[in-house]
Structures are given as structure tokens and as C-alpha cells.
Design an enzyme around this catalytic site. Structure first.
Site, PDB file in Angstrom:
ATOM      1  N   LYS A  19       0.831  -1.215   0.000  1.00 26.60           N
ATOM      2  CA  LYS A  19       0.000   0.000   0.000  1.00 26.60           C
ATOM      3  C   LYS A  19       0.862   1.260   0.000  1.00 26.60           C
ATOM      4  O   LYS A  19       0.617   2.176  -0.766  1.00 26.60           O
ATOM      5  CB  LYS A  19      -0.896   0.054   1.256  1.00 26.60           C
ATOM      6  CG  LYS A  19      -1.892  -1.063   1.375  1.00 26.60           C
ATOM      7  CD  LYS A  19      -2.846  -0.838   2.545  1.00 26.60           C
ATOM      8  CE  LYS A  19      -2.176  -0.799   3.909  1.00 26.60           C
ATOM      9  NZ  LYS A  19      -1.545  -2.044   4.319  1.00 26.60           N
ATOM     10  N   ARG A  28      -8.951   1.372   9.126  1.00 32.85           N
ATOM     11  CA  ARG A  28      -8.526   0.014   9.440  1.00 32.85           C
ATOM     12  C   ARG A  28      -9.584  -0.730  10.246  1.00 32.85           C
ATOM     13  O   ARG A  28      -9.382  -1.888  10.591  1.00 32.85           O
ATOM     14  CB  ARG A  28      -7.245   0.075  10.264  1.00 32.85           C
ATOM     15  CG  ARG A  28      -5.976  -0.374   9.522  1.00 32.85           C
ATOM     16  CD  ARG A  28      -4.833  -0.231  10.500  1.00 32.85           C
ATOM     17  NE  ARG A  28      -3.634  -0.918  10.158  1.00 32.85           N
ATOM     18  CZ  ARG A  28      -2.591  -0.350   9.561  1.00 32.85           C
ATOM     19  NH1 ARG A  28      -2.650   0.884   9.144  1.00 32.85           N
ATOM     20  NH2 ARG A  28      -1.489  -1.047   9.387  1.00 32.85           N
ATOM     21  N   ARG A  41      12.175  -5.696   4.714  1.00 27.62           N
ATOM     22  CA  ARG A  41      11.864  -4.281   4.464  1.00 27.62           C
ATOM     23  C   ARG A  41      12.800  -3.351   5.240  1.00 27.62           C
ATOM     24  O   ARG A  41      13.118  -3.582   6.397  1.00 27.62           O
ATOM     25  CB  ARG A  41      10.420  -3.996   4.872  1.00 27.62           C
ATOM     26  CG  ARG A  41      10.045  -2.533   4.760  1.00 27.62           C
ATOM     27  CD  ARG A  41       8.570  -2.351   4.641  1.00 27.62           C
ATOM     28  NE  ARG A  41       7.889  -2.393   5.916  1.00 27.62           N
ATOM     29  CZ  ARG A  41       6.595  -2.111   6.060  1.00 27.62           C
ATOM     30  NH1 ARG A  41       5.863  -1.818   4.998  1.00 27.62           N
ATOM     31  NH2 ARG A  41       6.041  -2.165   7.241  1.00 27.62           N
ATOM     32  N   ARG A  50      11.818  -1.369  10.736  1.00 25.50           N
ATOM     33  CA  ARG A  50      10.777  -1.016  11.690  1.00 25.50           C
ATOM     34  C   ARG A  50      10.689  -2.071  12.788  1.00 25.50           C
ATOM     35  O   ARG A  50      10.729  -3.266  12.508  1.00 25.50           O
ATOM     36  CB  ARG A  50       9.428  -0.907  10.969  1.00 25.50           C
ATOM     37  CG  ARG A  50       9.217   0.437  10.327  1.00 25.50           C
ATOM     38  CD  ARG A  50       7.985   0.485   9.467  1.00 25.50           C
ATOM     39  NE  ARG A  50       6.780  -0.069  10.084  1.00 25.50           N
ATOM     40  CZ  ARG A  50       5.569   0.011   9.547  1.00 25.50           C
ATOM     41  NH1 ARG A  50       5.410   0.617   8.387  1.00 25.50           N
ATOM     42  NH2 ARG A  50       4.520  -0.510  10.150  1.00 25.50           N
ATOM     43  N   ARG A  53       0.181  -8.634  13.632  1.00 29.57           N
ATOM     44  CA  ARG A  53      -0.407  -7.612  12.747  1.00 29.57           C
ATOM     45  C   ARG A  53      -1.339  -8.277  11.731  1.00 29.57           C
ATOM     46  O   ARG A  53      -2.393  -7.739  11.399  1.00 29.57           O
ATOM     47  CB  ARG A  53       0.697  -6.822  12.039  1.00 29.57           C
ATOM     48  CG  ARG A  53       1.381  -5.814  12.979  1.00 29.57           C
ATOM     49  CD  ARG A  53       2.693  -5.309  12.428  1.00 29.57           C
ATOM     50  NE  ARG A  53       2.546  -4.467  11.268  1.00 29.57           N
ATOM     51  CZ  ARG A  53       3.533  -4.202  10.404  1.00 29.57           C
ATOM     52  NH1 ARG A  53       4.738  -4.738  10.588  1.00 29.57           N
ATOM     53  NH2 ARG A  53       3.332  -3.416   9.373  1.00 29.57           N
TER      54      ARG A  53
HETATM   55  P1  AMP Z   1       1.417   0.972   9.075  1.00 32.12           P
HETATM   56  O1  AMP Z   1       2.587   1.854   8.853  1.00 32.12           O
HETATM   57  O2  AMP Z   1       0.209   1.354   8.259  1.00 32.12           O
HETATM   58  O3  AMP Z   1       1.746  -0.497   8.964  1.00 32.12           O
HETATM   59  O4  AMP Z   1       0.970   1.215  10.605  1.00 32.12           O
HETATM   60  C1  AMP Z   1       1.835   0.909  11.675  1.00 32.12           C
HETATM   61  C2  AMP Z   1       1.052   0.794  12.968  1.00 32.12           C
HETATM   62  O5  AMP Z   1       0.411   2.048  13.265  1.00 32.12           O
HETATM   63  C3  AMP Z   1      -0.092  -0.213  12.960  1.00 32.12           C
HETATM   64  O6  AMP Z   1       0.350  -1.535  13.218  1.00 32.12           O
HETATM   65  C4  AMP Z   1      -0.970   0.334  14.080  1.00 32.12           C
HETATM   66  O7  AMP Z   1      -0.424   0.043  15.353  1.00 32.12           O
HETATM   67  C5  AMP Z   1      -0.860   1.832  13.861  1.00 32.12           C
HETATM   68  N1  AMP Z   1      -1.890   2.300  12.912  1.00 32.12           N
HETATM   69  C6  AMP Z   1      -1.679   2.800  11.666  1.00 32.12           C
HETATM   70  N2  AMP Z   1      -2.843   3.133  11.089  1.00 32.12           N
HETATM   71  C7  AMP Z   1      -3.818   2.837  11.989  1.00 32.12           C
HETATM   72  C8  AMP Z   1      -5.242   2.925  11.971  1.00 32.12           C
HETATM   73  N3  AMP Z   1      -5.902   3.383  10.910  1.00 32.12           N
HETATM   74  N4  AMP Z   1      -5.904   2.522  13.090  1.00 32.12           N
HETATM   75  C9  AMP Z   1      -5.261   2.086  14.173  1.00 32.12           C
HETATM   76  N5  AMP Z   1      -3.939   1.928  14.239  1.00 32.12           N
HETATM   77  C10 AMP Z   1      -3.204   2.311  13.160  1.00 32.12           C
END
Ligand code: AMP
Length: 227
Positions: free
Chosen positions: A19, A94, A133, A166, A177
Site C-alpha cells: 500500500k 482500518r 523491508r 521497523r 499484525r
Molecule cells: P502501518 O505503517 O500502516 O503499517 O501502521 C503501523 C502501525 O500504526 C499499525 O500496526 C498500528 O499500530 C498503527 N496504525 C496505523 N494506522 C492505523 C489505523 N488506521 N488505526 C489504528 N492503528 C493504526
């Protein structure tokens, strides 16, 4: 591209489906901002803000930050002037509650989501991708030590920033996740399908091939909005 109304694109897919990579390319091509909730949380954490420190507790475990906090944060971002022509949402919504809040906020302004592309990638591929990554600390560009390494190990090709792994990309957290994704986020597939916005795309192909399909889906949505 002629867009009469602001174009809202919701990128769907499991963690590691691509994404962020696809949203970034699309953002460069269309000149629309990429709004990544994960990036906003990480930026807050880097600056040690109360929001960042709160989010960290959930992010470290691979769980979701509570809806009210996340919704307020993203709505605030969507209200900024650079979002006036539309946005590419990456990582938000999400949960069904987030999707509902987004719809209501757009509806109150007479707007709506244009398209929800879904990047489909098998779980094993996701786990392998995330293990390799690396992300630039400065500009968030993404690399993979196996499939798309930087020219100089540990350094970003674009800005020379330091590449890091990360904390939530370790295999144990990735499994959580994925679990959270299937439980809380996958229901959005049905939600956007029911709203006739879902466009499933195989994410298991070269980046530029996926991008071409994505562009076609977005162009179709944009012209449907105009007509
Ligand atoms: P990402 O970079 O999109 O993989 O997001 C990393 C982490 O941020 C996720 O595993 C969640 O802990 C938090 N996070 C990101 N977007 C959301 C969302 N829309 N709702 C809740 N937690 C989020």
C-alpha cells in the site's frame, strides 16, 4: 486528469501488501497527498509527542491505536489545504468504525470515496517481504534487502538518509499484525464491495505492473465522478 470533485482513494490490503509503495507512486503521478496514518504516528513518536507515545504502546505490539484517537488525527490531516483536491489514504481506515467516521465526515461536506483498491498478497509473501523491508528515517522511502535493495547498503538512494528496520516488522509482531488485519480490517473488504468501490488487484507482481493497474482503476473512478 480532470477531477471535478475531490478524489478520495482508500488503499486496502494486509501489512506488507505494498500500500505504501503504491500510494507513494500514485501520489507522485497525480499530485495528490499520501495520507498514511502509520507515518503520522511514527512522525509523532520521533518528535516524542503525547500522541506518538500513546500510539507506541499499540504499535509495538502490532495492535491498533484506538479509533477515537486515530479518527481525530486523520480528520485533522484531511482538513488541511493540501487535501482540497483529494487524498490517497494509506493505512486508514482500518476498522469499520473508522470507515463509518470517514464516510460521515465526507458526506457532511457533500463528498464521497471514489475508489478502494485492494492489494492482494499471500500471507507467506507478506511475512517474507516485511522481514526484508528497510525504511528511510528521513523520507520514508522503502527498500527490500532481497528484492529492491538500496545502491549503498543502509543508505537511502533518494536522500542519503539512514535506512532502518521497523520494530514492528519482526516476524513475531508481523504475525500479530496479520491476525489483527484479518479480525479488524478485512471486514472493510465487504464494506467497500457493498458500496461498489472495491477494486481487487493482485499485489504479487512487479511494482510498476501493479501501479499501471492501479492508475487504470483510479482514472476510471475519477472519470465516473466527473460524469
Ligand atoms: P502501518 O505503517 O500502516 O503499517 O501502521 C503501523 C502501525 O500504526 C499499525 O500496526 C498500528 O499500530 C498503527 N496504525 C496505523 N494506522 C492505523 C489505523 N488506521 N488505526 C489504528 N492503528 C493504526
Amino acid at each position: 486528469m480532470n477531477v471535478g470533485q475531490p478524489l478520495y482513494i482508500v488503499m486496502l490490503g494486509a501489512p506488507g501488501a505494498g500500500k505504501g509503495t503504491q500510494a507513494r507512486l500514485l501520489s507522485e503521478a497525480l499530485g495528490l497527498p499520501q495520507v498514511s496514518s502509520g507515518d503520522i504516528f511514527r512522525e509523532n513518536l520521533k518528535n516524542q509527542t503525547p500522541l506518538g507515545l500513546l500510539a507506541k504502546q499499540y504499535m509495538d505490539a502490532g495492535g491498533l491505536v484506538p479509533d477515537d484517537v486515530t479518527i481525530n488525527m486523520v480528520m485533522d490531516r484531511l482538513g488541511r489545504p493540501d487535501c482540497a483536491r483529494g487524498v490517497i489514504l494509506d493505512g486508514f481506515p482500518r476498522t469499520l468504525a473508522q470507515a463509518d467516521a470517514l464516510d460521515q465526515a465526507l458526506q457532511s461536506r457533500g463528498q464521497r470515496i471514489g475508489v478502494a483498491p485492494l492489494l492482494e498478497v499471500a500471507d507467506e509473501a507478506v511475512i517474507a517481504r516485511l522481514a526484508g523491508r528497510r525504511v528511510c528515517r528521513e523520507c520514508q522511502a522503502m527498500y527490500n534487502i532481497d528484492s529492491s535493495p538500496s545502491q549503498v547498503e543502509g543508505k537511502c538512494d533518494k536522500c542519503g538518509g539512514e535506512l532502518y528496520r521497523r520494530a514492528d516488522d519482526d516476524p513475531e509482531t508481523v504475525r500479530n499484525r496479520l491476525f489483527v488485519y484479518y479480525k479488524q480490517t478485512a471486514p472493510l473488504i465487504g464494506y467497500y464491495y457493498a458500496h461498489r468501490l472495491l477494486v481487487p488487484l493482485s499485489g504479487d507482481r512487479p511494482v510498476e505492473v501493479v501501479q499501471a493497474d492501479l492508475r487504470a482503476a483510479v482514472d476510471a473512478a475519477a472519470s465516473a465522478q466527473v460524469h
